[in-house]
Each structure stands twice: as C-alpha cells, then as structure tokens.
Write a protein that holds these residues in place. Structure first.
Motif, PDB file in Angstrom:
ATOM      1  N   GLN A  94       0.838  -1.195   0.000  1.00  0.00           N
ATOM      2  CA  GLN A  94       0.000   0.000   0.000  1.00  0.00           C
ATOM      3  C   GLN A  94       0.876   1.249   0.000  1.00  0.00           C
ATOM      4  O   GLN A  94       1.852   1.322   0.738  1.00  0.00           O
ATOM      5  N   THR A  95       0.501   2.214  -0.840  1.00  0.00           N
ATOM      6  CA  THR A  95       1.304   3.432  -0.952  1.00  0.00           C
ATOM      7  C   THR A  95       0.441   4.676  -1.061  1.00  0.00           C
ATOM      8  O   THR A  95      -0.692   4.630  -1.548  1.00  0.00           O
ATOM      9  N   GLN A  96       0.992   5.766  -0.571  1.00  0.00           N
ATOM     10  CA  GLN A  96       0.530   7.107  -0.913  1.00  0.00           C
ATOM     11  C   GLN A  96       1.653   7.683  -1.757  1.00  0.00           C
ATOM     12  O   GLN A  96       2.781   7.847  -1.275  1.00  0.00           O
ATOM     13  N   LEU A  97       1.372   7.945  -3.017  1.00  0.00           N
ATOM     14  CA  LEU A  97       2.408   8.377  -3.957  1.00  0.00           C
ATOM     15  C   LEU A  97       2.422   9.901  -4.053  1.00  0.00           C
ATOM     16  O   LEU A  97       1.415  10.518  -4.417  1.00  0.00           O
ATOM     17  N   ILE A  98       3.554  10.487  -3.728  1.00  0.00           N
ATOM     18  CA  ILE A  98       3.778  11.920  -3.881  1.00  0.00           C
ATOM     19  C   ILE A  98       4.614  12.065  -5.155  1.00  0.00           C
ATOM     20  O   ILE A  98       5.789  11.708  -5.169  1.00  0.00           O
ATOM     21  N   THR A  99       3.995  12.556  -6.231  1.00  0.00           N
ATOM     22  CA  THR A  99       4.658  12.551  -7.530  1.00  0.00           C
ATOM     23  C   THR A  99       4.804  13.956  -8.088  1.00  0.00           C
ATOM     24  O   THR A  99       3.824  14.701  -8.185  1.00  0.00           O
ATOM     25  N   ALA A 100       6.026  14.282  -8.483  1.00  0.00           N
ATOM     26  CA  ALA A 100       6.307  15.522  -9.204  1.00  0.00           C
ATOM     27  C   ALA A 100       6.296  15.195 -10.696  1.00  0.00           C
ATOM     28  O   ALA A 100       7.069  14.346 -11.149  1.00  0.00           O
ATOM     29  N   LEU A 101       5.397  15.835 -11.432  1.00  0.00           N
ATOM     30  CA  LEU A 101       5.307  15.630 -12.880  1.00  0.00           C
ATOM     31  C   LEU A 101       5.923  16.827 -13.585  1.00  0.00           C
ATOM     32  O   LEU A 101       5.458  17.951 -13.420  1.00  0.00           O
ATOM     33  N   TYR A 102       6.959  16.559 -14.366  1.00  0.00           N
ATOM     34  CA  TYR A 102       7.670  17.595 -15.106  1.00  0.00           C
ATOM     35  C   TYR A 102       7.353  17.523 -16.592  1.00  0.00           C
ATOM     36  O   TYR A 102       7.214  16.427 -17.145  1.00  0.00           O
TER      37      TYR A 102
END
Length: 153
Positions: A94-102
């Motif tokens: 299980q994950t909470q994904l903190i994603t930076a989209l460039y």
C-alpha cells in the motif's frame, strides 16, 4: 532504489508507506505524449519512478526516464505536484504516492527498443487517444498535461 524500497518493505511488510516519485511528460512535435507500457500490469504510464535516498525530484525524473524510456531528458518546468493519491500494488503493498510531474525535453539517448524488467515498450500517443492508464494518478497526470498544453498554445 529497488534495494531501498525492498529493505523498507522487509521491515514494514505491506503496510502503507508514503513514497516520493517523479515522472516526465515528453511531447513530440505533434503534441503526442510518450508513454511506457508497464511490464508489471500491462497498463501504460509516464516514464518515472521512486526517488532514491538523497536524490531530488528532478534527478529522479532524469534517472527514471533513461531507465524506462532510453532517453536523456531535462526537466523544463514542474507541471504539477500530486500529493494525495493512493495505490495498492498487485502484491498488496500500500502506498501514498507523492509525484512531481515535469514537462521534459529530450537531450539525448534513443527510444527503448527492447523489453526490460519494467518496460514492455514506449510509444507516442495523441492526447485525445490515450491507452488504458496505470492508476488514478496516471489519469490525473494525463489531464494535467492536456491542461498544460492548452494553456501554453
């Protein structure tokens, strides 16, 4: 990186983890978006992945793009930071994904032309005809790219 995540998982099992990731949106001259067909699920996603300890979001984007798509890229600008998306992998992690989209531009390399542990293929898609995407965050990321393209036309 895989060792870092693997080590964490041996300690916590499938319990929820907050994990940082970075991904890149590369558009060709026809505004088609490059996506990666994932080896684990068969769905499509943005080339990207987990941050290694000590790396920045931008460095992670560059490293993962080379691994997943065979291309050297340079982040042009942050399109959006996604910080409240949850995903449970097929193995139960299980994950909470903190994603930076460039938004990225290609600086070198060649499109991946063989199957790897993570990538079946990479391919450009028209923004109005995207394939089935990996998870809800990937869908939100695609919409953010579409909105970004419209705002910068």
């Amino acid at each position: 990186m895989a060792d870092y995540i693997h080590e964490l998982r041996t300690l916590v099992g499938h319990r929820p983890l907050i994990l940082n990731t970075a991904a890149g949106a590369l558009l060709d001259d026809q505004n088609r978006l490059l996506l990666q067909e994932r080896a684990d699920t068969g769905d499509w996603s943005f080339p990207g992945g987990y941050m290694e300890f000590g790396a920045s979001f931008a460095e992670t984007c560059q490293r993962e793009y080379l691994e997943d798509a065979g291309l050297e890229v340079e982040p042009v600008r942050l399109i959006k930071l996604f910080d409240k998306d949850f995903y449970t992998y097929p193995n139960g992690d299980q994950t909470q994904l903190i994603t930076a989209l460039y938004l990225v531009r290609q600086t070198g390399g060649q499109l991946l032309d063989h199957v790897t542990d993570e990538t079946v293929q990479v391919k450009y898609f028209p923004l109005d005809d995207l394939p089935p995407l990996f998870n809800d965050q990937s869908v939100k990321m695609a919409q953010a790219v579409i909105d970004d393209v419209r705002a910068h036309v």
